[in-house]
Structures are given as structure tokens and as C-alpha cells.
Design a protein around this motif. Structure first.
Motif, PDB file in Angstrom:
ATOM      1  N   GLY A  34      49.170  19.597  26.670  1.00  0.00           N
ATOM      2  CA  GLY A  34      50.148  18.790  27.396  1.00  0.00           C
ATOM      3  C   GLY A  34      50.405  17.420  26.818  1.00  0.00           C
ATOM      4  O   GLY A  34      51.056  16.586  27.447  1.00  0.00           O
ATOM      5  N   GLN A  35      49.915  17.168  25.619  1.00  0.00           N
ATOM      6  CA  GLN A  35      50.082  15.864  24.989  1.00  0.00           C
ATOM      7  C   GLN A  35      50.458  16.061  23.531  1.00  0.00           C
ATOM      8  O   GLN A  35      49.894  16.920  22.849  1.00  0.00           O
ATOM      9  CB  GLN A  35      48.773  15.071  25.089  1.00  0.00           C
ATOM     10  CG  GLN A  35      48.818  13.676  24.503  1.00  0.00           C
ATOM     11  CD  GLN A  35      47.498  12.940  24.687  1.00  0.00           C
ATOM     12  OE1 GLN A  35      46.812  13.125  25.694  1.00  0.00           O
ATOM     13  NE2 GLN A  35      47.131  12.115  23.728  1.00  0.00           N
ATOM     14  N   ALA A  36      51.415  15.273  23.041  1.00  0.00           N
ATOM     15  CA  ALA A  36      51.840  15.397  21.647  1.00  0.00           C
ATOM     16  C   ALA A  36      50.655  15.174  20.715  1.00  0.00           C
ATOM     17  O   ALA A  36      49.857  14.248  20.907  1.00  0.00           O
ATOM     18  CB  ALA A  36      52.952  14.400  21.345  1.00  0.00           C
ATOM     19  N   ILE A  37      50.529  16.030  19.716  1.00  0.00           N
ATOM     20  CA  ILE A  37      49.403  15.969  18.785  1.00  0.00           C
ATOM     21  C   ILE A  37      49.224  14.572  18.198  1.00  0.00           C
ATOM     22  O   ILE A  37      48.114  14.048  18.111  1.00  0.00           O
ATOM     23  CB  ILE A  37      49.595  17.011  17.660  1.00  0.00           C
ATOM     24  CG1 ILE A  37      49.392  18.421  18.221  1.00  0.00           C
ATOM     25  CG2 ILE A  37      48.657  16.764  16.492  1.00  0.00           C
ATOM     26  CD1 ILE A  37      49.745  19.533  17.257  1.00  0.00           C
ATOM     27  N   ALA A  38      50.309  13.938  17.805  1.00  0.00           N
ATOM     28  CA  ALA A  38      50.246  12.640  17.137  1.00  0.00           C
ATOM     29  C   ALA A  38      49.644  11.549  18.012  1.00  0.00           C
ATOM     30  O   ALA A  38      49.073  10.580  17.504  1.00  0.00           O
ATOM     31  CB  ALA A  38      51.637  12.215  16.668  1.00  0.00           C
ATOM     32  N   THR A  39      49.752  11.694  19.334  1.00  0.00           N
ATOM     33  CA  THR A  39      49.303  10.609  20.214  1.00  0.00           C
ATOM     34  C   THR A  39      47.797  10.588  20.410  1.00  0.00           C
ATOM     35  O   THR A  39      47.245   9.593  20.854  1.00  0.00           O
ATOM     36  CB  THR A  39      50.009  10.699  21.582  1.00  0.00           C
ATOM     37  OG1 THR A  39      49.697  11.959  22.203  1.00  0.00           O
ATOM     38  CG2 THR A  39      51.517  10.582  21.405  1.00  0.00           C
ATOM     39  N   ALA A  48      41.540  -6.432   6.569  1.00  0.00           N
ATOM     40  CA  ALA A  48      40.429  -6.223   5.631  1.00  0.00           C
ATOM     41  C   ALA A  48      40.408  -4.810   5.074  1.00  0.00           C
ATOM     42  O   ALA A  48      39.890  -4.577   3.982  1.00  0.00           O
ATOM     43  CB  ALA A  48      39.101  -6.527   6.328  1.00  0.00           C
ATOM     44  N   ILE A  49      40.941  -3.862   5.822  1.00  0.00           N
ATOM     45  CA  ILE A  49      40.925  -2.459   5.406  1.00  0.00           C
ATOM     46  C   ILE A  49      42.147  -1.762   5.994  1.00  0.00           C
ATOM     47  O   ILE A  49      42.596  -2.105   7.095  1.00  0.00           O
ATOM     48  CB  ILE A  49      39.620  -1.754   5.859  1.00  0.00           C
ATOM     49  CG1 ILE A  49      39.398  -0.439   5.088  1.00  0.00           C
ATOM     50  CG2 ILE A  49      39.599  -1.525   7.351  1.00  0.00           C
ATOM     51  CD1 ILE A  49      38.880  -0.624   3.688  1.00  0.00           C
ATOM     52  N   VAL A  50      42.694  -0.833   5.245  1.00  0.00           N
ATOM     53  CA  VAL A  50      43.806  -0.010   5.726  1.00  0.00           C
ATOM     54  C   VAL A  50      43.286   1.416   5.881  1.00  0.00           C
ATOM     55  O   VAL A  50      42.717   1.980   4.944  1.00  0.00           O
ATOM     56  CB  VAL A  50      44.990  -0.019   4.730  1.00  0.00           C
ATOM     57  CG1 VAL A  50      46.067   0.956   5.173  1.00  0.00           C
ATOM     58  CG2 VAL A  50      45.566  -1.418   4.609  1.00  0.00           C
ATOM     59  N   ALA A  51      43.450   1.986   7.063  1.00  0.00           N
ATOM     60  CA  ALA A  51      43.039   3.368   7.321  1.00  0.00           C
ATOM     61  C   ALA A  51      44.301   4.214   7.471  1.00  0.00           C
ATOM     62  O   ALA A  51      44.996   4.117   8.479  1.00  0.00           O
ATOM     63  CB  ALA A  51      42.180   3.454   8.581  1.00  0.00           C
ATOM     64  N   VAL A  52      44.582   5.014   6.466  1.00  0.00           N
ATOM     65  CA  VAL A  52      45.773   5.866   6.491  1.00  0.00           C
ATOM     66  C   VAL A  52      45.378   7.206   7.102  1.00  0.00           C
ATOM     67  O   VAL A  52      44.512   7.909   6.577  1.00  0.00           O
ATOM     68  CB  VAL A  52      46.334   6.082   5.072  1.00  0.00           C
ATOM     69  CG1 VAL A  52      47.600   6.936   5.130  1.00  0.00           C
ATOM     70  CG2 VAL A  52      46.622   4.737   4.405  1.00  0.00           C
ATOM     71  N   HIS A  53      46.032   7.547   8.210  1.00  0.00           N
ATOM     72  CA  HIS A  53      45.665   8.779   8.918  1.00  0.00           C
ATOM     73  C   HIS A  53      46.866   9.682   9.110  1.00  0.00           C
ATOM     74  O   HIS A  53      47.975   9.216   9.404  1.00  0.00           O
ATOM     75  CB  HIS A  53      45.058   8.448  10.286  1.00  0.00           C
ATOM     76  CG  HIS A  53      44.557   9.657  11.015  1.00  0.00           C
ATOM     77  ND1 HIS A  53      43.515  10.428  10.543  1.00  0.00           N
ATOM     78  CD2 HIS A  53      44.960  10.242  12.175  1.00  0.00           C
ATOM     79  CE1 HIS A  53      43.292  11.434  11.382  1.00  0.00           C
ATOM     80  NE2 HIS A  53      44.169  11.353  12.376  1.00  0.00           N
ATOM     81  N   ASP A  54      46.644  10.972   8.941  1.00  0.00           N
ATOM     82  CA  ASP A  54      47.663  11.983   9.180  1.00  0.00           C
ATOM     83  C   ASP A  54      47.636  12.321  10.673  1.00  0.00           C
ATOM     84  O   ASP A  54      46.654  12.868  11.176  1.00  0.00           O
ATOM     85  CB  ASP A  54      47.354  13.226   8.334  1.00  0.00           C
ATOM     86  CG  ASP A  54      48.452  14.275   8.402  1.00  0.00           C
ATOM     87  OD1 ASP A  54      49.267  14.229   9.347  1.00  0.00           O
ATOM     88  OD2 ASP A  54      48.497  15.147   7.516  1.00  0.00           O
ATOM     89  N   SER A  55      48.721  12.018  11.368  1.00  0.00           N
ATOM     90  CA  SER A  55      48.737  12.221  12.815  1.00  0.00           C
ATOM     91  C   SER A  55      48.700  13.690  13.209  1.00  0.00           C
ATOM     92  O   SER A  55      48.571  14.009  14.393  1.00  0.00           O
ATOM     93  CB  SER A  55      49.970  11.547  13.432  1.00  0.00           C
ATOM     94  OG  SER A  55      51.168  12.125  12.933  1.00  0.00           O
ATOM     95  N   THR A  58      41.573  12.946   6.564  1.00  0.00           N
ATOM     96  CA  THR A  58      41.960  11.564   6.821  1.00  0.00           C
ATOM     97  C   THR A  58      41.194  11.115   8.062  1.00  0.00           C
ATOM     98  O   THR A  58      40.762  11.956   8.852  1.00  0.00           O
ATOM     99  CB  THR A  58      43.486  11.410   7.071  1.00  0.00           C
ATOM    100  OG1 THR A  58      43.877  12.108   8.253  1.00  0.00           O
ATOM    101  CG2 THR A  58      44.290  11.886   5.877  1.00  0.00           C
ATOM    102  N   PRO A  59      40.972   9.786   8.206  1.00  0.00           N
ATOM    103  CA  PRO A  59      41.635   8.715   7.474  1.00  0.00           C
ATOM    104  C   PRO A  59      41.108   8.533   6.059  1.00  0.00           C
ATOM    105  O   PRO A  59      39.997   8.943   5.736  1.00  0.00           O
ATOM    106  CB  PRO A  59      41.324   7.474   8.323  1.00  0.00           C
ATOM    107  CG  PRO A  59      40.015   7.789   8.968  1.00  0.00           C
ATOM    108  CD  PRO A  59      40.080   9.263   9.269  1.00  0.00           C
ATOM    109  N   GLN A  60      41.961   7.904   5.252  1.00  0.00           N
ATOM    110  CA  GLN A  60      41.595   7.443   3.923  1.00  0.00           C
ATOM    111  C   GLN A  60      41.661   5.919   3.985  1.00  0.00           C
ATOM    112  O   GLN A  60      42.701   5.349   4.278  1.00  0.00           O
ATOM    113  CB  GLN A  60      42.552   8.020   2.881  1.00  0.00           C
ATOM    114  CG  GLN A  60      42.584   9.547   2.936  1.00  0.00           C
ATOM    115  CD  GLN A  60      43.149  10.188   1.696  1.00  0.00           C
ATOM    116  OE1 GLN A  60      43.413   9.545   0.683  1.00  0.00           O
ATOM    117  NE2 GLN A  60      43.323  11.496   1.748  1.00  0.00           N
TER     118      GLN A  60
END
Length: 223
Positions: free
Chosen positions: A14-19, A84-91, A147-149
Motif C-alpha cells: 500500500g505504499q510506493a516502493i520509492a518512499t 561530508a558524504i553523498v549516499a546515492v541510493h536506488d529507490s 546501494t547506497p554507494q
């Protein structure tokens, strides 16, 4: 599943995967801002959950690019200079835990770049022409990255300059750091950090794992 709907916007319990990852990262004490890279027509899916995010958390938007690396570059331009850091995540990976993400951020800060990953389980063979096996790879040295990277922003910015200068195409973010000849650490993650595919069966298999994600997030929230 309708192919016209990007997989990260399909619903899981019931909730969008990305959220799921939006709320997980948003609740982390290490996270001061979130940059959402998406087409403006899908922003409402995230905005419906903004009321659940901590007060003071900055949420920014960036437009997607033609390729993954273009989208990451666009998002990178929106981050604060003090990051200080970037966390790139695939939603499309809704079940990542705060504990794993936090360790990956720490490893990325110390080393310069880190990515969640798990040891591969199947036997992997290298194949040449006519599908003829050339050799069996040493599984003990093979990891599947997730991810995250997590990368120091100044390194990622420098890496993108190299990508543009040499016309490189990279399939993941830490590959940019590898291309610079710099170290990347694998932070051991979990096999439950799966990516939703356009396959209905895969999405259904992920549903019972949401309880794992919820319990892990709740445990971290009281630390």
C-alpha cells in the motif's frame, strides 16, 4: 504490473516502493538533506510523505538525465557545500536498513568511497564467443554491489570531470572512483536489500520482507 509505471512507483503493502527509502534515510541522524531525482510528474508520490519526515530536514529536487550517471550528476549539483558524504541510493531498493546505510556512510567517509554489497552465491563463469566457457571465476572474490554507494562529494565531483573529459560510461557510481585509480570499500550488506524488478513475482516476494525493514528501522530509531 503496468509497464508504463516506473518500478519504483509501484506499491508495496500500500505504499510506493520509492518512499520506503525516503522515510528510512530521512529518519537517520546522519542525514541532513535529501535530494530526490525524479521527473516532476512523480513528485506528488514523495510529497504525500513529507509530513512524516523530521522537521528541519531539507528536501531538494533534481531532474533525471538520459543515463544513470547523468541523473547522479544532476543530483550532486544540488547538495550543500558542507556535505561530508553523498549516499546515492536506488529507490527501487526499499528494504535497505539504516544500520547498513550508516556503516556504508562511515566507510565511505574514511576510505573515500564505499558501496553496500553481498558475496555472490551462484557459480559465475566467464563466457567467450559462441557461448563457450573460458573459465570459472573465483566466487570467494566476487561481490554483488547494491546501494547506497557512499562517496565523498569532492571526489565524486572530480570523478565526473574525468568522466566528461574521457567520455566514459559507468554503470554505477563507485566505478567513477575506480576510474580515478582510487580505493573503494565494499561494506557488507544484506541479501534482503533486493531491487524490485518489472517481474510481478519478484515484487510479491519482497512483500513479507517489509516487516524486516520496519522492525530494523524502529530499533534504530530509539538509539
Amino acid at each position: 504490473m503496468g509497464a508504463s509505471i516506473p518500478k519504483q512507483y509501484l506499491e508495496l503493502k500500500g505504499q510506493a516502493i520509492a518512499t520506503y527509502s525516503l522515510l528510512m534515510f530521512g529518519a537517520m541522524r546522519e542525514v541532513g538533506e535529501v535530494v530526490i531525482v525524479c521527473d516532476p510528474s512523480w513528485r506528488y508520490i514523495f510529497e504525500e510523505h513529507f509530513g512524516k519526515l523530521p522537521q528541519g530536514l531539507q528536501v531538494k529536487w533534481a531532474l533525471p538525465g538520459a543515463e544513470r550517471q547523468d541523473s547522479v550528476f544532476n543530483g550532486l549539483q544540488q547538495i550543500s557545500a558542507s556535505a561530508a558524504i553523498v549516499a546515492v541510493h536506488d529507490s527501487a531498493r526499499p528494504l535497505v536498513t539504516a544500520a547498513d546505510a550508516s556503516q556504508c556512510m562511515l566507510d565511505g567517509y574514511v576510505v573515500g568511497a564505499a558501496v553496500l554489497g553481498v558475496p555472490v552465491k551462484p557459480t559465475i563463469k566467464e563466457v567467450g564467443e559462441n557461448n563457450m566457457v573460458e573459465k570459472t571465476l573465483n566466487r570467494a572474490k566476487l561481490w554483488e554491489v547494491q546501494t547506497p554507494q557512499c562517496i565523498r562529494p569532492e571526489l565524486l565531483q572530480e570523478g565526473f570531470r574525468l568522466v566528461k573529459e574521457k567520455g566514459l560510461e559507468v554503470t554505477d557510481d563507485v566505478s567513477i572512483i575506480e576510474a580515478m585509480g582510487l580505493p573503494v570499500k565494499i561494506t557488507k550488506g544484506a541479501y534482503t536489500n533486493i531491487k524490485a524488478s518489472m517481474n510481478l513475482e519478484t515484487l510479491q516476494e519482497a512483500v513479507p520482507l517489509v516487516a524486516h525493514w520496519e522492525s530494523a528501522s524502529q530499533a534504530l530509531s530509539v538509539v
